[in-house]
Design an enzyme around this catalytic site. Structure first.
Site, PDB file in Angstrom:
ATOM      1  N   ASN A  91       0.808  -1.236   0.000  1.00  0.00           N
ATOM      2  CA  ASN A  91       0.000   0.000   0.000  1.00  0.00           C
ATOM      3  C   ASN A  91       0.836   1.278   0.000  1.00  0.00           C
ATOM      4  O   ASN A  91       0.282   2.373  -0.079  1.00  0.00           O
ATOM      5  CB  ASN A  91      -0.989   0.032   1.186  1.00  0.00           C
ATOM      6  CG  ASN A  91      -1.970  -1.114   1.115  1.00  0.00           C
ATOM      7  OD1 ASN A  91      -2.587  -1.313   0.080  1.00  0.00           O
ATOM      8  ND2 ASN A  91      -2.093  -1.880   2.184  1.00  0.00           N
ATOM      9  N   ARG A 105      -3.179   8.065   0.137  1.00  0.00           N
ATOM     10  CA  ARG A 105      -3.620   7.186   1.217  1.00  0.00           C
ATOM     11  C   ARG A 105      -3.516   7.893   2.566  1.00  0.00           C
ATOM     12  O   ARG A 105      -2.405   8.223   3.001  1.00  0.00           O
ATOM     13  CB  ARG A 105      -2.699   5.965   1.212  1.00  0.00           C
ATOM     14  CG  ARG A 105      -2.906   5.029   2.340  1.00  0.00           C
ATOM     15  CD  ARG A 105      -1.778   3.993   2.386  1.00  0.00           C
ATOM     16  NE  ARG A 105      -2.047   3.062   3.439  1.00  0.00           N
ATOM     17  CZ  ARG A 105      -1.121   2.391   4.098  1.00  0.00           C
ATOM     18  NH1 ARG A 105       0.145   2.528   3.796  1.00  0.00           N
ATOM     19  NH2 ARG A 105      -1.461   1.571   5.047  1.00  0.00           N
ATOM     20  N   ASN A 158      10.614  -0.317   4.736  1.00  0.00           N
ATOM     21  CA  ASN A 158       9.352  -0.039   5.411  1.00  0.00           C
ATOM     22  C   ASN A 158       8.443  -1.234   5.089  1.00  0.00           C
ATOM     23  O   ASN A 158       7.866  -1.306   4.005  1.00  0.00           O
ATOM     24  CB  ASN A 158       8.715   1.260   4.928  1.00  0.00           C
ATOM     25  CG  ASN A 158       7.435   1.571   5.697  1.00  0.00           C
ATOM     26  OD1 ASN A 158       6.909   0.713   6.407  1.00  0.00           O
ATOM     27  ND2 ASN A 158       6.921   2.780   5.545  1.00  0.00           N
ATOM     28  N   ALA A 174       2.272  -2.973   6.543  1.00  0.00           N
ATOM     29  CA  ALA A 174       1.441  -3.850   7.382  1.00  0.00           C
ATOM     30  C   ALA A 174       2.151  -5.164   7.735  1.00  0.00           C
ATOM     31  O   ALA A 174       1.866  -5.764   8.784  1.00  0.00           O
ATOM     32  CB  ALA A 174       0.121  -4.137   6.672  1.00  0.00           C
TER      33      ALA A 174
HETATM   34  C1  DQA Z   1       3.580   2.066   8.256  1.00  0.00           C
HETATM   35  C2  DQA Z   1       2.839   1.695   9.564  1.00  0.00           C
HETATM   36  C3  DQA Z   1       2.097   0.378   9.402  1.00  0.00           C
HETATM   37  O1  DQA Z   1       1.415   0.052  10.624  1.00  0.00           O
HETATM   38  C4  DQA Z   1       1.080   0.453   8.289  1.00  0.00           C
HETATM   39  O2  DQA Z   1       0.456  -0.791   8.108  1.00  0.00           O
HETATM   40  C5  DQA Z   1       1.650   0.968   7.026  1.00  0.00           C
HETATM   41  C6  DQA Z   1       2.639   2.050   7.052  1.00  0.00           C
HETATM   42  C7  DQA Z   1       4.202   3.471   8.330  1.00  0.00           C
HETATM   43  O3  DQA Z   1       5.067   3.741   7.499  1.00  0.00           O
HETATM   44  O4  DQA Z   1       3.818   4.285   9.171  1.00  0.00           O
HETATM   45  O5  DQA Z   1       1.231   0.568   5.943  1.00  0.00           O
HETATM   46  O6  DQA Z   1       4.628   1.128   8.055  1.00  0.00           O
END
Ligand code: DQA
Length: 147
Positions: free
Chosen positions: A11, A18, A72, A75
């Protein structure tokens, strides 16, 4: 020359659109551009990879021959034993980053399965988490070279 791999999890291709109140206005391309500039001025090579698929991320980590990884896991941070194990098998500096402060959000985000197997984690500084993470990674790689 140091070669850095940046991995963006699920995502994060939607950044900018988003939940900008949580993740900020920067698109993934804008973040990659910031990282490219920082890598260029440090004389490092940088490669970018984004996937929404756990197995593809595992494959990418497994086949990486880079000096360090900035990830990163999005999720998958909270769910993926497979990504944790893939990272754990690497013998290179690894930095986990998050745009949002995962410890200030819903309880299910407070646990990172990734944090115990990486060198360090930076969480909560928006796009700057990535920039700070890259700096930390490059410093660590330089430190290894200089003993
Ligand atoms: C994230 C934090 C996660 O909990 C979330 O699912 C994301 C983005 C962040 O960069 O803050 O997709 O990794």
């Amino acid at each position: 020359m140091s070669k850095i791999l940046v991995i963006h999890g699920p995502n994060l291709d939607l950044l900018g659109k988003r939940e900008p109140n949580i993740y900020g206005e920067y698109t993934i391309d804008a973040i990659n551009e910031l990282l490219k500039e920082a890598a260029d001025s440090a004389g490092a090579e940088i490669e970018f990879y984004q996937s929404n698929h756990e197995g593809d991320i595992v494959d990418k980590i497994g086949s990486a021959s880079h000096s360090g990884i900035l990830i990163n896991p999005a999720a998958y941070t909270h769910t993926s034993v497979a990504i944790r194990d893939a990272l754990s098998a690497k013998k290179i500096p690894l930095v986990e980053v998050h745009l949002s402060n995962i410890y200030g959000r819903e309880e299910f985000r407070h646990k990172s399965l990734i944090a115990p197997v990486v060198t360090g984690q930076i969480s909560g500084f928006g796009k700057d988490s990535y920039v700070l993470g890259l700096k930390a990674l490059l410093d660590m790689i330089d430190g290894q070279k200089n003993g």
